[in-house]
Design a protein around this motif. Structure first.
Motif, mmCIF file in Angstrom:
data_model
loop_
_atom_site.group_PDB
_atom_site.id
_atom_site.type_symbol
_atom_site.label_atom_id
_atom_site.label_comp_id
_atom_site.label_asym_id
_atom_site.label_seq_id
_atom_site.Cartn_x
_atom_site.Cartn_y
_atom_site.Cartn_z
ATOM 1 N N PRO A 196 -0.255 11.345 15.536
ATOM 2 C CA PRO A 196 -0.829 9.984 15.425
ATOM 3 C C PRO A 196 -1.970 9.903 14.411
ATOM 4 C CG PRO A 196 -0.520 10.578 17.721
ATOM 5 C CD PRO A 196 -0.288 11.823 16.942
ATOM 6 N N GLY A 197 -2.732 10.997 14.253
ATOM 7 C CA GLY A 197 -3.852 10.977 13.326
ATOM 8 C C GLY A 197 -3.428 10.885 11.877
ATOM 9 N N ILE A 198 -2.274 11.479 11.539
ATOM 10 C CA ILE A 198 -1.802 11.439 10.143
ATOM 11 C C ILE A 198 -0.711 10.390 9.935
ATOM 12 C CG2 ILE A 198 -2.358 13.879 9.799
ATOM 13 C CD1 ILE A 198 0.623 14.503 10.007
ATOM 14 N N MET A 199 -0.398 9.626 10.971
ATOM 15 C CA MET A 199 0.672 8.641 10.847
ATOM 16 C C MET A 199 0.417 7.608 9.748
ATOM 17 S SD MET A 199 3.665 7.864 11.707
ATOM 18 C CE MET A 199 3.865 8.984 13.098
ATOM 19 N N PRO A 200 -0.812 7.068 9.580
ATOM 20 C CA PRO A 200 -1.029 6.139 8.458
ATOM 21 C C PRO A 200 -0.715 6.766 7.101
ATOM 22 C CG PRO A 200 -2.834 6.001 10.024
ATOM 23 C CD PRO A 200 -2.008 7.167 10.441
ATOM 24 N N THR A 201 -1.073 8.045 6.933
ATOM 25 C CA THR A 201 -0.760 8.746 5.678
ATOM 26 C C THR A 201 0.738 8.897 5.520
ATOM 27 O OG1 THR A 201 -2.835 9.982 5.864
ATOM 28 C CG2 THR A 201 -1.168 10.846 4.356
ATOM 29 N N ILE A 202 1.432 9.243 6.594
ATOM 30 C CA ILE A 202 2.887 9.394 6.537
ATOM 31 C C ILE A 202 3.537 8.077 6.152
ATOM 32 C CG2 ILE A 202 4.956 9.859 7.908
ATOM 33 C CD1 ILE A 202 3.307 11.801 9.579
ATOM 34 N N VAL A 203 3.072 6.983 6.732
ATOM 35 C CA VAL A 203 3.650 5.666 6.453
ATOM 36 C C VAL A 203 3.475 5.291 4.984
ATOM 37 C CG1 VAL A 203 3.412 3.199 6.906
ATOM 38 C CG2 VAL A 203 3.459 4.815 8.813
ATOM 39 N N VAL A 204 2.262 5.479 4.460
ATOM 40 C CA VAL A 204 2.000 5.127 3.060
ATOM 41 C C VAL A 204 2.866 5.957 2.122
ATOM 42 C CG1 VAL A 204 0.266 5.197 1.226
ATOM 43 C CG2 VAL A 204 -0.326 4.277 3.465
ATOM 44 N N LEU A 205 2.945 7.267 2.364
ATOM 45 C CA LEU A 205 3.741 8.134 1.496
ATOM 46 C C LEU A 205 5.236 7.845 1.643
ATOM 47 C CD1 LEU A 205 1.877 11.550 1.807
ATOM 48 C CD2 LEU A 205 1.772 9.873 -0.040
ATOM 49 N N PHE A 206 5.654 7.433 2.842
ATOM 50 C CA PHE A 206 7.058 7.073 3.029
ATOM 51 C C PHE A 206 7.406 5.812 2.244
ATOM 52 C CE2 PHE A 206 10.348 4.706 5.386
ATOM 53 C CZ PHE A 206 11.378 5.636 5.324
ATOM 54 N N VAL A 207 6.520 4.837 2.275
ATOM 55 C CA VAL A 207 6.749 3.609 1.512
ATOM 56 C C VAL A 207 6.825 3.923 0.022
ATOM 57 C CG1 VAL A 207 5.772 1.376 0.867
ATOM 58 C CG2 VAL A 207 5.703 2.113 3.245
ATOM 59 N N LEU A 208 5.918 4.769 -0.464
ATOM 60 C CA LEU A 208 5.938 5.159 -1.874
ATOM 61 C C LEU A 208 7.220 5.919 -2.214
ATOM 62 C CD1 LEU A 208 2.236 6.307 -2.387
ATOM 63 C CD2 LEU A 208 3.326 4.264 -3.335
ATOM 64 N N VAL A 271 10.608 -2.243 2.551
ATOM 65 C CA VAL A 271 10.191 -1.164 3.454
ATOM 66 C C VAL A 271 8.730 -1.331 3.850
ATOM 67 C CG1 VAL A 271 9.854 1.323 3.645
ATOM 68 C CG2 VAL A 271 11.905 0.430 2.554
ATOM 69 N N ASN A 272 7.880 -1.739 2.907
ATOM 70 C CA ASN A 272 6.469 -1.935 3.235
ATOM 71 C C ASN A 272 6.301 -3.017 4.304
ATOM 72 O OD1 ASN A 272 3.486 -1.527 2.461
ATOM 73 N ND2 ASN A 272 3.765 -3.735 2.236
ATOM 74 N N ARG A 273 7.053 -4.089 4.163
ATOM 75 C CA ARG A 273 6.953 -5.167 5.146
ATOM 76 C C ARG A 273 7.485 -4.720 6.507
ATOM 77 N NH1 ARG A 273 8.331 -11.517 4.088
ATOM 78 N NH2 ARG A 273 7.751 -12.278 6.158
ATOM 79 N N ALA A 274 8.575 -3.922 6.484
ATOM 80 C CA ALA A 274 9.169 -3.461 7.745
ATOM 81 C C ALA A 274 8.229 -2.523 8.487
ATOM 82 C CB ALA A 274 10.501 -2.774 7.463
ATOM 83 N N VAL A 275 7.676 -1.528 7.785
ATOM 84 C CA VAL A 275 6.800 -0.565 8.467
ATOM 85 C C VAL A 275 5.484 -1.220 8.878
ATOM 86 C CG1 VAL A 275 7.803 1.407 7.275
ATOM 87 C CG2 VAL A 275 5.808 0.284 6.286
ATOM 88 N N LYS A 276 5.059 -2.231 8.144
ATOM 89 C CA LYS A 276 3.817 -2.922 8.522
ATOM 90 C C LYS A 276 4.010 -3.690 9.819
ATOM 91 C CE LYS A 276 -0.011 -5.190 6.169
ATOM 92 N NZ LYS A 276 -0.473 -5.811 4.913
ATOM 93 N N LYS A 277 5.197 -4.254 10.014
ATOM 94 C CA LYS A 277 5.485 -4.975 11.245
ATOM 95 C C LYS A 277 5.614 -4.021 12.418
ATOM 96 C CE LYS A 277 7.660 -9.287 9.734
ATOM 97 N NZ LYS A 277 8.881 -10.138 9.824
ATOM 98 N N MET A 278 6.207 -2.834 12.176
ATOM 99 C CA MET A 278 6.459 -1.896 13.257
ATOM 100 C C MET A 278 5.217 -1.109 13.648
ATOM 101 S SD MET A 278 10.282 -0.372 12.526
ATOM 102 C CE MET A 278 9.877 0.188 10.862
ATOM 103 N N SER A 279 4.441 -0.656 12.640
ATOM 104 C CA SER A 279 3.315 0.217 12.934
ATOM 105 C C SER A 279 1.948 -0.382 12.650
ATOM 106 C CB SER A 279 3.454 1.520 12.116
ATOM 107 O OG SER A 279 3.355 1.250 10.722
ATOM 108 N N GLY A 280 1.935 -1.493 11.897
ATOM 109 C CA GLY A 280 0.653 -2.085 11.534
ATOM 110 C C GLY A 280 0.021 -1.469 10.320
ATOM 111 N N ASN A 281 0.636 -0.400 9.791
ATOM 112 C CA ASN A 281 0.143 0.256 8.592
ATOM 113 C C ASN A 281 1.115 0.038 7.456
ATOM 114 O OD1 ASN A 281 -2.152 1.573 9.863
ATOM 115 N ND2 ASN A 281 -0.639 2.873 10.877
ATOM 116 N N GLY A 282 0.587 -0.159 6.255
ATOM 117 C CA GLY A 282 1.443 -0.359 5.101
ATOM 118 C C GLY A 282 0.695 -0.046 3.830
ATOM 119 N N LEU A 283 1.398 -0.128 2.725
ATOM 120 C CA LEU A 283 0.796 0.170 1.429
ATOM 121 C C LEU A 283 -0.098 -0.972 0.969
ATOM 122 C CD1 LEU A 283 0.735 2.243 -0.859
ATOM 123 C CD2 LEU A 283 2.670 1.053 -1.891
ATOM 124 N N PHE A 284 0.302 -2.211 1.292
ATOM 125 C CA PHE A 284 -0.496 -3.387 0.919
ATOM 126 C C PHE A 284 -0.178 -4.513 1.887
ATOM 127 C CE2 PHE A 284 3.256 -2.991 -1.779
ATOM 128 C CZ PHE A 284 3.929 -4.153 -1.506
#
Length: 284
Positions: A196-208, A271-284
């Protein structure tokens, strides 16, 4: 900020005016501005070409393999390295997995050809030692994707894990101390604190990563390509090179490159919009 901003203006934004040649019948004598407009003719030509399906499917298939296989491995490596308490052993392991990243692509592909040679390659020597027959790895189109993915994982996993290690280092140690007091073992601490601590980093790198899904490295694919495995190794970057540089069809190759870039941009936003809706974290 002056130097990076200047760099991006000169080398990223100013060259974008050249995108218009994708909609023109470009002539070097007339230049970019004076070449006649032809609209979407080059795009239609690419969509109707006989190898459109092959090139696009090869690119998508190889990209998905890299995303599914190569993306999660640095996360696992970082989680395992983070649990190593012996500092000398940890530094040795880090150096060992970081080193391949600094090998040039040309040297890496040369090593692949040497190791997989049917006559002198160590891999085929091992196969023959167990009673098997030599395998023509580089002459078999079915082996191109596994070899490409394996070498990509071997070369980039260590370096890619650095950012996850940095994210793990930023986790509050008191969380682990409290978990140990409560009787949590290493697996539970990894599951409930580290991941959970690195999940925001994982999400951003996954979107990229998804945003660059169609941008497979040209150099390795082109160097590993042979006349025999071209049916699986011909991807959009190598096709653009052959059309644009070798055949001097600049407008047509620019149209293909622009098509590739637009697909990446659309995937990035979706993908950014999808992960932002699911996790609340996104690239922008």
């Amino acid at each position: 900020m002056l130097l990076p901003v200047t760099y991006f203006i000169i080398f990223r934004y100013m060259p974008m005016y050249g995108v218009q040649i994708a909609f023109k019948d470009f002539s070097a004598a007339k230049g970019v501005w004076d070449s006649p407009w032809i609209g979407f003719d080059h795009f239609v030509r690419f969509f109707e070409s006989y190898n459109f399906d092959q090139v696009v499917l090869n690119t998508v298939y190889l990209s998905l393999l890299l995303l599914v296989i190569a993306f999660p491995i640095p996360i696992l490596i970082a989680l395992m390295l983070h649990q190593v308490t012996h500092q000398k052993l940890k530094k040795f392991m880090q150096t060992s997995i970081y080193a391949p990243y600094f090998i040039s692509t040309v040297v890496l592909v040369g090593m692949v050809f040497v190791f997989l040679s049917p006559n002198s390659g160590i891999v085929n020597h091992i196969i023959m030692a167990f009673g098997g027959k030599p395998v023509m790895f580089m002459a078999d189109s079915a082996w191109f994707r596994p070899i490409y993915v394996f070498t990509e994982v071997w070369q980039t996993t260590g370096f890619s894990s650095i950012i996850y290690l940095a994210a793990l280092a930023g986790i509050d140690p008191s969380l682990h101390e409290a978990a140990v007091v409560d009787g949590a073992n290493k697996w539970k601490r990894i599951r409930h604190i580290d991941i959970p601590g690195i999940m925001p980093t994982i999400v951003v790198l996954f979107v990229l990563a998804v945003g660059n899904l169609m941008n497979i490295g040209f150099e390795k694919a082109f160097l590993m390509q042979t006349n025999i495995n071209v049916d699986t190794s011909e991807i959009i970057p190598t096709y653009v090179y052959k059309i644009g540089i070798q055949r001097a069809q600049y407008s047509f190759s620019a149209a293909i490159g622009l098509f590739n870039a637009v697909i990446n941009l659309i995937l990035l936003f979706i993908v950014n919009r999808a992960v932002k809706k699911m996790s609340g974290n996104g690239l922008f």
